[in-house]
Design an enzyme around this catalytic site. Structure first.
Site, PDB file in Angstrom:
ATOM      1  N   LYS A 184      -8.458  -0.683   0.452  1.00 47.66           N
ATOM      2  CA  LYS A 184      -9.541  -1.151   1.302  1.00 47.66           C
ATOM      3  C   LYS A 184     -10.432  -2.060   0.477  1.00 47.66           C
ATOM      4  O   LYS A 184     -10.926  -1.678  -0.584  1.00 47.66           O
ATOM      5  CB  LYS A 184     -10.373   0.024   1.815  1.00 47.66           C
TER       6      LYS A 184
ATOM      7  N   GLU B  66       0.811  -1.220   0.000  1.00 47.67           N
ATOM      8  CA  GLU B  66       0.000   0.000   0.000  1.00 47.67           C
ATOM      9  C   GLU B  66       0.842   1.266   0.000  1.00 47.67           C
ATOM     10  O   GLU B  66       1.688   1.469   0.870  1.00 47.67           O
ATOM     11  CB  GLU B  66      -0.946   0.025   1.206  1.00 47.67           C
TER      12      GLU B  66
END
Length: 591
Positions: free
Chosen positions: A205, A189
């Protein structure tokens, strides 16, 4: 100064043909450390000043540094420096780790299933009461070296973690005795990339497990993109990031050019979105952190209330996990600095002989406890893969110098090598098998073909007795909980989950396994066939089993079809068989 070093292997946030940022860093010119909240912003100002003068600064902020930017952000008391950066005069070329060291780590959970369920209940009540929309709940796994660690074990573990979780934003930082020991981050990420007055954040997410077949894998990705729950989880954080970035953005410049993009990681699908903006003139690195830190993807929304709940639910500080790890370096001439930071998920901390790794997920109103618990297990698979070295394995029959079904076995081995990111050389593997066959021109042999992490094949042969006419099987007394894991779907020397079901009764050949849903899957050394309603069936791969070569041959010639068979169906089973390519089709009885 104690030995301090670092390595950065970051994907290009902008994509395209831009190369990865891959550098090593030796002994730094200076080390900047902040132990108090009041020192965090001045430290970031010093990092920016050093980069503006041509230095490369590599370091991190702990999650517990958050109150340095907003006193309302609740955290546990830190157990280490709030921020740490090493200042280097230049970056060195990346060098592959040539050490022969191996790393074996045993991991233990600190949040058992009942405690997880209780936390889920509290979060759901808070959401129902309108206190918040989402909470990112996490827990630490605690690890210890299996035996005395070799010199270079941490570097070997980092290399194994990179093989298990390639790409992304990886960093190895050894702080010596000035910080948090050794940090091994293979985070997929991006927190933010800031250069030339442009900032990009890419929150991650939404998660789904990888599928057992290409068709199932594509279906999993499609289901993730279409899931109302996962999309809601993602868009909540996108909205939070848009609001955070607007604090430092020029008016009307915040955009979301990519929404609900699915990224294929080795063990999971992840959903990401891009948030971009132009930053206002005069924005500093400390201003960027003040606006964004911690990243909303690892807090929840609204951020202040979510962090309060995180402090109440989680047992202790997160540390570098969920903070930020990155590099600040000179930009193009006249363009200031460039700063790139990850969100340190999939990150291991090695300190004082112990290891820690955080795992978590975003909990929303649509979250189901069992599904969230399974998501945690899916996310841990990268750690399981890296923490115990293993070889890929194929077992073949060699009879009078001829290998049975070699092409099918090599095709399956090539697929496993691709999945685990192991180099594949078909000619070298074939040559290895040919040499073994030439050395055993007579008799019946069981051949073990192995391929290690570096891709070098080796083969060994063992004398084999003729197969019996019939065998006895026993039913497992409990489900195989890892039935859908990659060490079931691919054949390797990692077999502890199978060895736990080794038959104990006299004369029992193998154990019939079933998954947590009560579906029959396979045996520990082969597949299983059942005669049901007048036809021979075998469980589909979706139940969680190895796609055996003998099974594939029986499906191909029409002797078998696929069907889900549950424990409740067993009284209707009229016949049993054990199937693999080594022994063929063996009639069986259940004892």
């Amino acid at each position: 100064m104690t030995h301090i070093s670092a390595r950065i292997d970051f994907s290009s946030p902008q994509g395209g043909a831009t190369p990865r940022l891959r550098h090593a860093f030796g002994t730094p010119r200076a080390v900047l450390v902040a132990h108090e909240l009041a020192d965090v912003r001045p430290l970031l100002d010093a990092v920016q000043a050093a980069a503006e003068k041509g230095s490369w600064c590599v370091g991190y902020l702990r999650y517990e540094a958050a109150p340095a930017f907003d006193a309302a952000l609740a955290v546990h008391a830190p157990d280490g420096p709030l921020a740490w950066f090493a200042v280097h005069d230049d970056a060195l070329p990346w060098l592959e780790d040539a050490s022969a060291a191996t790393a074996r780590v045993q991991w233990a959970e600190t949040c058992p299933r009942p405690a997880f369920g209780a936390a889920m209940d509290q979060i759901q009540r808070a959401i129902a009461d309108g206190e918040l929309y989402q909470v990112n709940f996490t827990a630490q796994l605690e690890g210890e070296w299996a035996g005395k660690p070799e010199e270079g074990a941490a570097q070997a573990l980092f290399a194994a973690l990179q093989r298990a979780q390639p790409g992304g934003y990886a960093a190895f930082i050894d702080t010596g005795d000035t910080g948090d020991g050794q940090l091994l981050s293979v985070s997929p990420e991006l927190f933010f990339d800031w250069q030339d007055g442009q900032i990009l954040a890419r929150p991650m997410k939404g998660t789904a497990a990888r599928g057992a077949t290409p068709e199932m894998d594509a279906a999993q990705a499609a289901a993730l993109r279409a899931s109302p729950k996962e999309r809601a989880e993602n868009v909540m954080i996108v909205d939070l990031l848009r609001n955070d970035i607007s604090r430092i953005a020029e008016p009307f410049s915040v955009q979301v050019p990519a929404l609900f993009h699915t990224e294929a990681l080795p063990t999971v699908w992840q959903m990401t979105s891009d948030v971009r903006a132009r930053t206002r003139t005069g924005t500093t690195l400390a201003d960027v952190f003040a606006a964004l830190f911690p990243c909303g993807s690892i807090t929840g929304a609204p951020k202040v209330r979510a962090m309060q709940m995180i402090r109440d639910l989680e047992a202790g500080p997160r540390g570098v996990y969920c903070g930020a790890i990155g590099v600040v370096r000179p930009g193009e001439p006249g363009q200031g600095i460039r700063a790139t930071f990850n969100v340190p998920i999939r990150t291991v901390t090695v300190q004082a002989g112990g290891l820690r790794c955080g795992i978590g997920s975003g909990i929303t109103s649509g979250a189901v406890p069992d599904a969230e618990w399974q998501e945690w297990r899916n996310k841990q698979q990268f750690l399981a893969r890296a923490s115990m070295p293993f070889d890929l394995l194929e077992t073949l029959a060699l009879e009078d110098g001829q290998l049975r079904h070699a092409a099918d076995h090599l095709q399956r081995l090539a697929g496993a090598a691709a999945h685990f990111g192991i180099p594949w050389d078909a000619a070298a593997v074939q040559h290895c098998l040919n040499q073994l066959a030439q050395a055993h021109p007579q008799g019946l042999w069981r051949v073990r073909l192995l391929q290690g992490a570096q891709g070098k094949p080796r083969a060994e042969a063992f004398a084999m007795d003729a197969s019996p006419a019939q065998v006895q099987l026993q039913l497992a007394d409990r489900p195989l909980m890892d039935a859908h894991g990659e060490f079931v779907r691919f054949k390797t020397t990692r077999r502890a989950h199978y060895d736990a079901f080794t038959p104990t009764g006299p004369g029992v050949f193998d154990t019939v396994l079933y998954n947590a849903e009560g579906e029959i899957t396979e045996c520990t050394r082969g597949n299983v066939a059942m005669q049901l309603d007048g036809r021979w069936v075998t469980p589909p791969l979706a139940c969680g089993l190895l796609p055996g070569v003998g099974r594939a041959l029986a499906l191909r010639d029409g002797r078998l079809t696929e069907a889900v068979v549950r424990l409740d169906d067993l009284p209707r089973v009229q016949g049993w068989a054990f199937v693999n390519s080594l022994r063929g089709w063996l009639a069986a009885q259940i004892v």
